[in-house]
Scaffold this active site. Structure first.
Site, mmCIF file in Angstrom:
data_model
loop_
_atom_site.group_PDB
_atom_site.id
_atom_site.type_symbol
_atom_site.label_atom_id
_atom_site.label_comp_id
_atom_site.label_asym_id
_atom_site.label_seq_id
_atom_site.Cartn_x
_atom_site.Cartn_y
_atom_site.Cartn_z
ATOM 1 N NE ARG A 241 34.621 40.502 44.733
ATOM 2 C CZ ARG A 241 34.856 40.463 43.427
ATOM 3 N NH1 ARG A 241 33.936 40.883 42.563
ATOM 4 N NH2 ARG A 241 36.000 39.990 42.969
ATOM 5 C CD GLU A 270 28.622 36.641 44.297
ATOM 6 O OE1 GLU A 270 29.357 35.882 43.628
ATOM 7 O OE2 GLU A 270 28.617 37.864 44.174
ATOM 8 C CG HIS A 289 30.173 37.282 40.416
ATOM 9 N ND1 HIS A 289 30.714 37.261 41.665
ATOM 10 C CD2 HIS A 289 31.056 37.994 39.661
ATOM 11 C CE1 HIS A 289 31.871 37.908 41.679
ATOM 12 N NE2 HIS A 289 32.105 38.368 40.464
HETATM 13 C C1 DGY Z 1 36.499 40.037 39.189
HETATM 14 O O1 DGY Z 1 37.263 40.100 38.231
HETATM 15 O O2 DGY Z 1 36.857 40.369 40.316
HETATM 16 C C2 DGY Z 1 35.137 39.518 38.929
HETATM 17 O O3 DGY Z 1 34.262 39.852 39.941
HETATM 18 C C3 DGY Z 1 35.165 38.017 38.695
HETATM 19 O O4 DGY Z 1 35.284 37.356 39.899
#
Ligand code: DGY
Length: 329
Positions: A241, A270, A289
């Site tokens: 993240r 984002e 992402h």
């Molecule tokens: C997750 O699975 O958390 C990925 O980052 C997709 O949002």
């Protein structure tokens, strides 16, 4: 006897087979937009639904959203992360919070490795070099990158995805250090990864890969102090993240050459827009992402998120529930 179906909202037209599975059990409203639903519209939709299937990257289920949903019984995330949900508050309202671990582990680890290799071997720069017709033949200095074989990889957070990255690293002849809240003997024996302090990992690694979950404890975990500990030749990879890395410290570290490069699948915020200063950095490789974005994985995520939702709303135990305490009587 006619039993009323639960009412649910899907915040995207998710890939098959999830929407179909949900429709078999629930009265279903699907957001058909090409962009995420506006927050105010989302809040009004929440007013009369029993469940939602949402993307953890686009819908925030914070206290305000949960308060807007008096009937809500299940938040099913399309994704493994659940930092978009105020889980303690959802739990206090006895709302089941579900996610999709497992099905995206290997795909996301592949992606982390793709980013690592691409940054190390300067693949995006090479593509631009050729396509912009700057290629004038071989020369010994052209796009010289970093050696992956024999390098040390530091993995920040040895969960399922971190462990899958460690397995790949072994195949590439790398040494692996990892840091997590506690040592993980089983994962160590499977991958050969060695437990380390975060400081030692940052000082010793040629590549640092972030796979830890975003929590209040890991927000801003990598900041100016941590970049200063890293090798000047080091490359940071983040598939977890964005907010785990302090964005202004990241800019400075790349701009000033404190580290040599970064490869990001996730950013803070984002999306990053074209005017963002980070995008001016030649040593930043960035993708939008897409860690779990393969056809098969997205379809598995869709199925799992749908099954979690319908199970929770039909009084069964979801396959993956983050707050199982809400199921107790
Ligand atoms: C997750 O699975 O958390 C990925 O980052 C997709 O949002």
């Amino acid at each position: 006897m006619h039993v009323k179906k639960p009412k649910v909202f899907l915040s995207w037209r998710f890939p098959d087979p999830g929407p179909q599975l949900v429709m078999e059990h629930c009265e279903t409203q699907v957001w058909e937009g090409q962009a995420p639903i506006e927050r105010t519209q989302f809040l009004s939709v929440l007013a009369d639904v029993d469940g939602v299937l949402v993307s953890n990257a686009t819908e925030q289920l914070d206290r305000e959203a949960i308060d807007a949903a008096p009937r809500l019984r299940c938040i099913s995330n399309f994704g493994v992360g659940y930092d978009n949900v105020d889980v303690p508050y959802a739990t206090s309202r006895r709302i089941a919070v579900c996610n999709t671990p497992g099905v995206l582990t290997e795909t996301t680890a592949d992606h982390a490795f793709a980013l690592l290799l691409a940054a190390a071997r300067r693949i995006p720069e090479g593509i631009i070099h050729v396509k912009e017709d700057r290629w004038r033949g071989w020369n010994p200095w052209l796009l010289v990158g970093r050696e992956v074989n024999g390098a040390t990889l530091g993995i920040v957070g040895l969960g399922a995805i971190g462990t899958a990255v460690a397995r790949r690293a072994r195949g590439f002849g790398m040494s692996v250090l990892y840091w997590s809240r506690a040592p993980k003997p089983h994962e160590e024996s499977e991958t050969g990864a060695v437990y380390s302090s975060l400081q030692f990992l940052l000082q010793s690694s040629d590549f640092v890969c972030i796979t830890v979950a975003l929590t209040p404890e890991t927000r801003g975990l990598i900041g100016a102090r941590e970049f200063a500990l890293m090798k000047p030749a080091a490359i940071l990879v983040n598939v977890a993240r964005g907010p785990i890395v302090d964005r202004s410290a990241l800019y400075d570290a790349l701009h000033d050459g404190t580290i040599s490069g970064a490869a990001l699948d996730v950013t803070d915020p984002e999306p990053l827009r074209g005017t963002d200063l980070l995008l001016t950095l030649p040593n930043l490789l960035i993708v939008p992402h897409t860690g779990s974005a393969t056809d098969r994985t997205r379809s598995r995520m869709s199925e799992l998120a749908a099954r979690n939702l319908t199970a929770a709303l039909c009084g069964e135990r979801p396959l993956h529930i983050v707050n199982p305490e809400v199921l107790q009587n």
